[in-house]
Scaffold this motif. Structure first.
Motif, mmCIF file in Angstrom:
data_model
loop_
_atom_site.group_PDB
_atom_site.id
_atom_site.type_symbol
_atom_site.label_atom_id
_atom_site.label_comp_id
_atom_site.label_asym_id
_atom_site.label_seq_id
_atom_site.Cartn_x
_atom_site.Cartn_y
_atom_site.Cartn_z
ATOM 1 N N THR A 90 0.825 -1.210 0.000
ATOM 2 C CA THR A 90 0.000 0.000 0.000
ATOM 3 C C THR A 90 0.854 1.253 0.000
ATOM 4 O OG1 THR A 90 -0.162 -0.231 2.392
ATOM 5 C CG2 THR A 90 -1.989 -1.060 1.099
ATOM 6 N N ARG A 91 2.178 1.085 -0.019
ATOM 7 C CA ARG A 91 3.071 2.245 0.003
ATOM 8 C C ARG A 91 3.185 2.857 -1.393
ATOM 9 N NH1 ARG A 91 9.226 1.004 1.242
ATOM 10 N NH2 ARG A 91 9.296 1.112 -1.018
ATOM 11 N N ASP A 92 3.104 2.008 -2.389
ATOM 12 C CA ASP A 92 3.290 2.447 -3.770
ATOM 13 C C ASP A 92 1.929 2.693 -4.412
ATOM 14 O OD1 ASP A 92 6.131 2.055 -3.542
ATOM 15 O OD2 ASP A 92 5.753 -0.094 -3.690
ATOM 16 N N PRO A 93 1.896 3.354 -5.566
ATOM 17 C CA PRO A 93 0.594 3.687 -6.160
ATOM 18 C C PRO A 93 -0.040 2.554 -6.958
ATOM 19 C CG PRO A 93 2.363 4.631 -7.469
ATOM 20 C CD PRO A 93 3.031 3.987 -6.271
ATOM 21 N N TYR A 94 0.541 1.367 -6.938
ATOM 22 C CA TYR A 94 0.108 0.321 -7.859
ATOM 23 C C TYR A 94 -1.334 -0.137 -7.622
ATOM 24 C CZ TYR A 94 5.213 0.103 -8.429
ATOM 25 O OH TYR A 94 6.530 0.408 -8.634
ATOM 26 N N VAL A 95 -1.710 -0.310 -6.366
ATOM 27 C CA VAL A 95 -3.082 -0.747 -6.088
ATOM 28 C C VAL A 95 -4.075 0.311 -6.541
ATOM 29 C CG1 VAL A 95 -4.739 -1.277 -4.259
ATOM 30 C CG2 VAL A 95 -2.430 -2.253 -4.177
ATOM 31 N N GLY A 96 -3.790 1.558 -6.209
ATOM 32 C CA GLY A 96 -4.683 2.640 -6.616
ATOM 33 C C GLY A 96 -4.794 2.748 -8.127
ATOM 34 N N ILE A 97 -3.683 2.540 -8.813
ATOM 35 C CA ILE A 97 -3.717 2.603 -10.278
ATOM 36 C C ILE A 97 -4.613 1.497 -10.830
ATOM 37 C CG2 ILE A 97 -2.294 2.198 -12.338
ATOM 38 C CD1 ILE A 97 -0.064 3.831 -10.944
ATOM 39 N N CYS A 98 -4.538 0.303 -10.275
ATOM 40 C CA CYS A 98 -5.414 -0.781 -10.752
ATOM 41 C C CYS A 98 -6.889 -0.444 -10.479
ATOM 42 C CB CYS A 98 -5.042 -2.107 -10.090
ATOM 43 S SG CYS A 98 -3.451 -2.762 -10.662
ATOM 44 N N HIS A 99 -7.165 0.116 -9.316
ATOM 45 C CA HIS A 99 -8.541 0.549 -9.046
ATOM 46 C C HIS A 99 -8.976 1.596 -10.079
ATOM 47 C CE1 HIS A 99 -9.941 -1.050 -5.091
ATOM 48 N NE2 HIS A 99 -8.662 -1.335 -4.944
ATOM 49 N N ALA A 100 -8.084 2.510 -10.398
ATOM 50 C CA ALA A 100 -8.421 3.561 -11.360
ATOM 51 C C ALA A 100 -8.709 2.969 -12.733
ATOM 52 C CB ALA A 100 -7.284 4.587 -11.426
ATOM 53 N N VAL A 101 -7.892 2.014 -13.131
ATOM 54 C CA VAL A 101 -8.086 1.378 -14.440
ATOM 55 C C VAL A 101 -9.447 0.676 -14.497
ATOM 56 C CG1 VAL A 101 -7.281 -0.561 -15.862
ATOM 57 C CG2 VAL A 101 -5.644 1.143 -15.003
ATOM 58 N N ILE A 102 -9.800 -0.003 -13.428
ATOM 59 C CA ILE A 102 -11.090 -0.685 -13.385
ATOM 60 C C ILE A 102 -12.236 0.325 -13.436
ATOM 61 C CG2 ILE A 102 -12.611 -2.068 -11.900
ATOM 62 C CD1 ILE A 102 -9.995 -3.512 -10.933
ATOM 63 N N ARG A 119 -12.214 3.253 -14.761
ATOM 64 C CA ARG A 119 -12.270 3.825 -16.113
ATOM 65 C C ARG A 119 -13.072 2.942 -17.045
ATOM 66 N NH1 ARG A 119 -8.008 7.847 -17.565
ATOM 67 N NH2 ARG A 119 -8.519 7.983 -19.760
ATOM 68 N N ILE A 120 -12.964 1.647 -16.862
ATOM 69 C CA ILE A 120 -13.655 0.707 -17.750
ATOM 70 C C ILE A 120 -15.116 0.566 -17.340
ATOM 71 C CG2 ILE A 120 -13.759 -1.735 -18.430
ATOM 72 C CD1 ILE A 120 -10.653 -1.694 -18.298
ATOM 73 N N PHE A 142 -4.258 -7.655 -16.354
ATOM 74 C CA PHE A 142 -5.173 -8.370 -15.460
ATOM 75 C C PHE A 142 -6.337 -7.490 -14.994
ATOM 76 C CE2 PHE A 142 -1.043 -10.686 -14.611
ATOM 77 C CZ PHE A 142 -1.364 -11.777 -15.394
ATOM 78 N N ALA A 143 -6.066 -6.236 -14.608
ATOM 79 C CA ALA A 143 -7.165 -5.373 -14.155
ATOM 80 C C ALA A 143 -8.153 -5.090 -15.289
ATOM 81 C CB ALA A 143 -6.622 -4.077 -13.548
ATOM 82 N N PRO A 144 -7.680 -4.752 -16.474
ATOM 83 C CA PRO A 144 -8.654 -4.528 -17.556
ATOM 84 C C PRO A 144 -9.473 -5.771 -17.894
ATOM 85 C CG PRO A 144 -6.480 -3.697 -18.195
ATOM 86 C CD PRO A 144 -6.305 -4.410 -16.884
ATOM 87 N N VAL A 145 -8.833 -6.927 -17.909
ATOM 88 C CA VAL A 145 -9.579 -8.163 -18.199
ATOM 89 C C VAL A 145 -10.587 -8.440 -17.080
ATOM 90 C CG1 VAL A 145 -9.342 -10.684 -18.333
ATOM 91 C CG2 VAL A 145 -7.893 -9.200 -19.748
ATOM 92 N N ALA A 146 -10.173 -8.251 -15.823
ATOM 93 C CA ALA A 146 -11.105 -8.468 -14.715
ATOM 94 C C ALA A 146 -12.302 -7.525 -14.832
ATOM 95 C CB ALA A 146 -10.382 -8.244 -13.379
ATOM 96 N N ALA A 147 -12.044 -6.287 -15.190
ATOM 97 C CA ALA A 147 -13.141 -5.318 -15.322
ATOM 98 C C ALA A 147 -14.111 -5.737 -16.414
ATOM 99 C CB ALA A 147 -12.575 -3.925 -15.607
#
Lengths: 293, 293, 293
Positions: C24-36, C38-39, C146-151
């Motif tokens: 949770t220190r890096d922006p990666y989780v938030g970016i995946c949430h954002a990508v989802i 967006r879709i 993975f996030a776009p496919v999951a969305a």
């Protein structure tokens, strides 16, 4: 509310991206979420990260700029790293060329993100007390000023209603990250070290190529020029050094070995396959590394 | 929006605020969110913090009481710090004067939050097995008892349906925080130390003023009496001491120096500008500090 | 609800459960949430945990399998622990007997969760570039693949549209956890150590009973056979040992003492009441303990 039914309403709400140095141990992030929900229950908040080191404006600016472009179109971006809270530093709303609205302190935190979202087009100082929580504290403007303003903007408030315009060229700005290209050597500031110990520098591909490349350009698939060759580069920081190869990902090199690659933000980065490059080089964000070869 | 169908329903859902000592490393928080979503997909959960130290009921009570007032009106507050899980301690639903519904173990965790939400008006022991997950574990009532009950309450279940009423005066209560005022000295328990190392005490402004003030009262803007003067106070904890000045915020004093101020919860607090006061004084939540001068 | 407009749509959206080693220190989780978002702005994501140790596929598999059964019916499960990102390991969608859709790398992370959700019924290699973000990075397939496919799956995409089918028996699998039953002794691998220091083993009740039980079976309330007796067991790991009693929960034994119990996942576990069993035994996930007596 504005024509026909919930669908139309939902379409017009802006998503709020939220980043801070509040940490997740204290109730501050939850309180900001609660304040936003009180103002608009239908508002959607996406946490971009709250473990920015306390008071680290530069680290926060890098994180927010990197995450912002992935938010849904026309977001509100609420960013709070605010060691000067309660002093005379202004609170800002910045509108960008991509119609994003950035909310946070005027201390350099926002301009990099504004640049990533189409560039600052207009800025306003938050002075409208009617938008703030009362009593307004002197030490938690995230709760009392920035979150409420972000919520109202997400609901449709026009930025000019928060307060008087500020010339965007007067906003506080951080010094640009250091990148120096000389024949055979790239010197670059580290923007972020992630939990894997991967180092992201501020350098772009063309700068790496100008320093140590052989005139190639990135292949269409994003791989580095020379990624297939066997040349060994040296990555140095102070007295520590790693031998590294060009590659496209961690698995481009054997376990434990170092790779220089273009990371997911399109920046020159250094990693060790399955290991921690930052610890090996004893570096962190803000330090500089040299890549030569 | 309030006449027909989903809109009307949504208006009546209670928001769930959720705090625990589950941490974010383990799947427990996510599992509780999943359980709530299974019961009501439209339910909205706001995380108030899950890094309460393991089993620290007092720290949890302080965190929850501080965050609760910012939740949307008539919330459900789900709080789980439950070292006695599976023993004969009761599970509770507490209804407050402000129509909040608090859900958690009967171990002292809830009453401070109830006080912050209008005071405990009624309490019920959770005994209705039909509301629980089956099989019900002996070690994770957050998942099997408290989250399902919170979800049903948010959907409209009446509190009396969870089980028999309990007299509110019989609920387990924590000892009140220590605050002692003597001429020239305030002794106060630390309620919370945040990630910045700021110390929040249990003392209110009038207690500080009675101890070390000059008869002034807080200005309308929340600043402390004497905040503009140059008087030096001493903040002590055991063998450690800091010289401090009265101020309104961190930036009221030079970098590294200590300030005594009213924090965002309206409590007397101690910070160092851009530095960590708790580490300097070697104190944590539950310890006492003395402010004199 | 299934006839008209937004209600009907909402019913058909799958909830996305999301776990990773991104931290949770890096922006990666938030970016995946954002990508989802967006879709599909209406998509609902439940975070199951992002502090899986970096690259720890086995720890991730255990966490995800444990949380998955509590998600709403027919979920999408997005799981990313992917040290081989950007190499030739496949990306997967696995459909289970319970109509869950699992998305993640083909490195052993998903099969245990598939087993917990009805068993893998079909699998597909993600190859359809039209579903991915472009440019696709070599190091962040969570964001780009993975996030776009999951969305899209959550919005109704059929799994077969992601790419060619793979025989489920060809998916990468982790070795089964070690559990060895001998007369008087159970040897079991530790699957998880939680923040309280409780050890969850891979052993089930009948295995404990076969090793050290007296022929009893678990009572209807989930208590262990012999939980009421006074027999002392020994829990060993290397040179360290704890005396323990059978019980149902932490409070079954005095403070500081050790208890062997069935945990909330139905697995044999070891805890100390109000204390840390893992530190006392100096063990972590993947280590083995022996229970004898």
């Amino acid at each position: 509310m504005q024509g026909d039914g919930a669908g139309a309403l939902a379409v017009r709400l802006r998503v709020i991206g939220f980043a801070s140095d509040f940490g997740t141990r204290d109730p501050y992030v939850g309180i900001c979420h609660a304040v936003i929900a009180r103002i608009g229950l239908a508002l959607r908040v996406i946490d971009l990260g709250h473990e920015i080191p306390p008071g680290d404006i530069r680290g926060g600016a890098a994180l927010v700029a990197q995450a912002a472009p992935f938010l849904p179109a026309a977001p509100v971006l609420l960013a709070v790293v605010d060691p000067g809270v309660g002093t005379d530093r202004a609170g800002l709303v910045v509108r960008t060329g991509a119609d994003a609205l950035l909310v946070g302190p005027d201390n350099g935190l926002l301009p990099w993100a504004a640049g990533a979202l189409g560039g600052a087009a207009a800025a306003y100082a938050i002075e409208n007390r009617a938008l703030m929580l009362e009593p307004r504290s002197h030490t938690f403007h995230g709760r009392d000023v920035f979150a409420p303003v972000a919520a109202r903007l997400a609901l449709g408030l026009r930025p000019a209603e928060v307060g008087p315009p500020l010339p965007v060229e007067h906003l506080a700005r951080l010094p640009d990250p250091v990148v120096v290209v000389t024949p055979g050597r790239l010197t670059a500031e580290i923007l972020m070290v992630d939990r894997y110990g991967n180092l992201q520098t501020a350098a772009r591909l063309e700068q790496l190529t100008a320093a140590v490349g052989e005139g190639g350009s990135a292949a269409e698939d994003g791989s580095l020029p020379g990624a297939a060759d066997d040349r060994v580069l040296t990555v140095e920081a102070g007295d520590n050094a790693l031998a590294a190869r060009l590659g496209t990902t961690y698995g481009s090199v054997p376990p434990g070995e170092a790779v220089v690659y273009l990371d997911s933000a399109g920046l020159v980065a250094v990693a060790r396959n399955g290991a921690d490059a930052a610890t090996a080089l004893r570096v962190g964000a803000g330090d500089q590394i040299m890549i030569s070869g």
